[in-house]
Design a protein around this motif. Sequence first.
Motif, short mmCIF file in Angstrom:
data_model
loop_
_atom_site.label_atom_id
_atom_site.label_comp_id
_atom_site.label_asym_id
_atom_site.label_seq_id
_atom_site.Cartn_x
_atom_site.Cartn_y
_atom_site.Cartn_z
N PHE A 420 0.80 -1.22 0.00
CA PHE A 420 0.00 0.00 0.00
C PHE A 420 0.84 1.28 0.00
O PHE A 420 0.29 2.37 -0.09
N ARG A 421 2.17 1.13 0.09
CA ARG A 421 3.01 2.33 0.07
C ARG A 421 3.86 2.38 -1.19
O ARG A 421 4.06 3.45 -1.76
N VAL A 422 4.32 1.24 -1.66
CA VAL A 422 5.18 1.17 -2.84
C VAL A 422 4.34 1.26 -4.10
O VAL A 422 3.30 0.60 -4.23
N ALA A 423 4.80 2.06 -5.06
CA ALA A 423 4.10 2.19 -6.34
C ALA A 423 4.31 0.94 -7.18
O ALA A 423 5.30 0.22 -7.03
N ALA A 424 3.36 0.70 -8.10
CA ALA A 424 3.42 -0.47 -8.97
C ALA A 424 3.71 -0.03 -10.40
O ALA A 424 3.68 1.16 -10.73
N ASP A 425 3.97 -1.01 -11.26
CA ASP A 425 4.26 -0.74 -12.67
C ASP A 425 3.01 -0.17 -13.36
O ASP A 425 1.94 -0.80 -13.35
N PRO A 426 3.11 1.02 -13.99
CA PRO A 426 1.94 1.65 -14.61
C PRO A 426 1.28 0.80 -15.69
O PRO A 426 0.06 0.79 -15.82
N GLU A 427 2.09 0.09 -16.49
CA GLU A 427 1.52 -0.73 -17.55
C GLU A 427 0.71 -1.88 -16.99
O GLU A 427 -0.38 -2.21 -17.49
#
Length: 570
Positions: A420-427
């Motif tokens: 819930f804190r780390v961003a994920a791959d946009p694609e």
Amino acid sequence: MNGSTYHDNDAEWVEIVEPQSQQRMYANLETGDCSWDLPERARLRPTNDRQWWELFDGRTSRYYYYNAKTKATVWKKPPVADTDIIPLAKLQGGVPSRECETQTSALPPPSSGRSTREPQRTAYAQDISPETGIVTVRSSPIPTDPMSASFKAMSLDRRLEQSMLGDAHDFFPSHSPIEQSYDTPSTISRNRFPNDSCSPTRSVERRSLEDEGAEGWSKDAPKLPLSDPCSKTLKKEVGTLFKHIQSYMGDRKTKNNPDQLALSICEGAAARVETADEACLLIVRQLTRNERVESLRKGWELLAIVVALSQPSKRVASQVHSFAERYADKSLDPPGVPVSSIASQVLRKLNKTTARPRPSLASVHEARVHIFHPPQFGATLDELMIMQKGRYPHLRIPWIESTLIDLVLNAGGSSLEGIFRVAADPEQIATAKARLDQWLVPAVSDAHVAACLLKAWLRELPEPLIPPSMYQRALDAGENAQEAAHCAALLSTPSSLVLARLIRLLQTLAKEECVALTKMDASNLAMVVAPNVLRCQSDDPAVLMQNTRREMSFIRTLIIHYDTTFSLET
């Protein structure tokens, strides 16, 4: 209207005021019969704001309702409970009869002193409708019933206009009431507003599309911008903008790809509100009295795309909203064109308060797909529950929330650092989001993708889980476990269930064995989730900072103390 028609003297009557002359008469609540004198033994009911006149719109062959007290006009019949509906449509003349209705009209009062030979300029009630709010003046050799003479200011959105533009007495120029034409947000015209410096009188000139044939569909671009005739920038843009719209609708030959045309329009509209206003008004004009089926379909499609990717001003948004609202009734769809479905999506996009996607070929395509396949993201909880009723009739929370929670846990979110804190791959997010919009469970191997989508879904709800009316109470609850739980329990269904299932997930992730791996305890989880559940209405940085801490405290208290076992029943 003669004395013989009032045999039921025991019926209830109500006093009404004829709009033009302000003369008072009496109407039978049951039959709609009118009399200048109250029949003997008749019971008179006091006038109030719960009394509506039922009138008839000849253009759409639909009944509509006018409140003489509030000046409101609506298409939908007001609730019958504790409401008086006075059937006055028969006074308009030329109205299809309903059962038990007769074509009667009120005679002039004995003291009127009017000559039956003198031609008069009379406004007929059948020229009025929620569609236009216009009084049409024409000559008649015989005086007609004053109740069908004028229904001044019976505009569908009259109150909305006044709230946006100030008092009507200041807004409209001073003309004779019978000769003054009023338009509503549904009638797009060449407008000059009070602060328009190029108008010597600094007044308003508002002419309806219904007034002039040239103001409807046209093969030629308008000589002046529709939204602001004095804008030098728009004067340079309007020709090109109009050609792009014509080309997309198939009214002009072009070698350009339709998606590229739509993108060009949306890029300009997203960059400047002024351009968004002009694009919307031009499209609406080209849809007005457009008899070409394919042009009509493509025009509505383009309007839905433009409002999905850009945000017009409040003034123009209200005009487009009223225009679309007129066509949201499926029974009025022209053959071969599902106008009502597209109009409903236009209304939905106009009501959206969250940020629009950035215009791109992909977002243009997505906006077109969403016209007939509404997305999961950005829909209200009630809309989602209706959308999934056929697929999951027994599910008491939105399918998308249940699915994303399962994906977070099944993809190893309980042991993934920074969940819930780390961003994920946009694609990966875009791909998973597209599948969810098609009611398909995406193949997710990274729990961060599901966690980011869950936050995005909460953030894009038109109304947050903790609505504005409950916001301060939630802040005041703070670390008071009992008050925080009570606040959550007061939420409406399914908001309370949605919040409980979310908190249930956070409680699972806040267990010691999970925190040892994720490094996300109750405080950390509350910090990243709270902004997606509560929304501060203030723009003051000091207030925002202070409230952020209190929002986090409220969510943390729920994570630690809230009993969410009842949510497992869903």
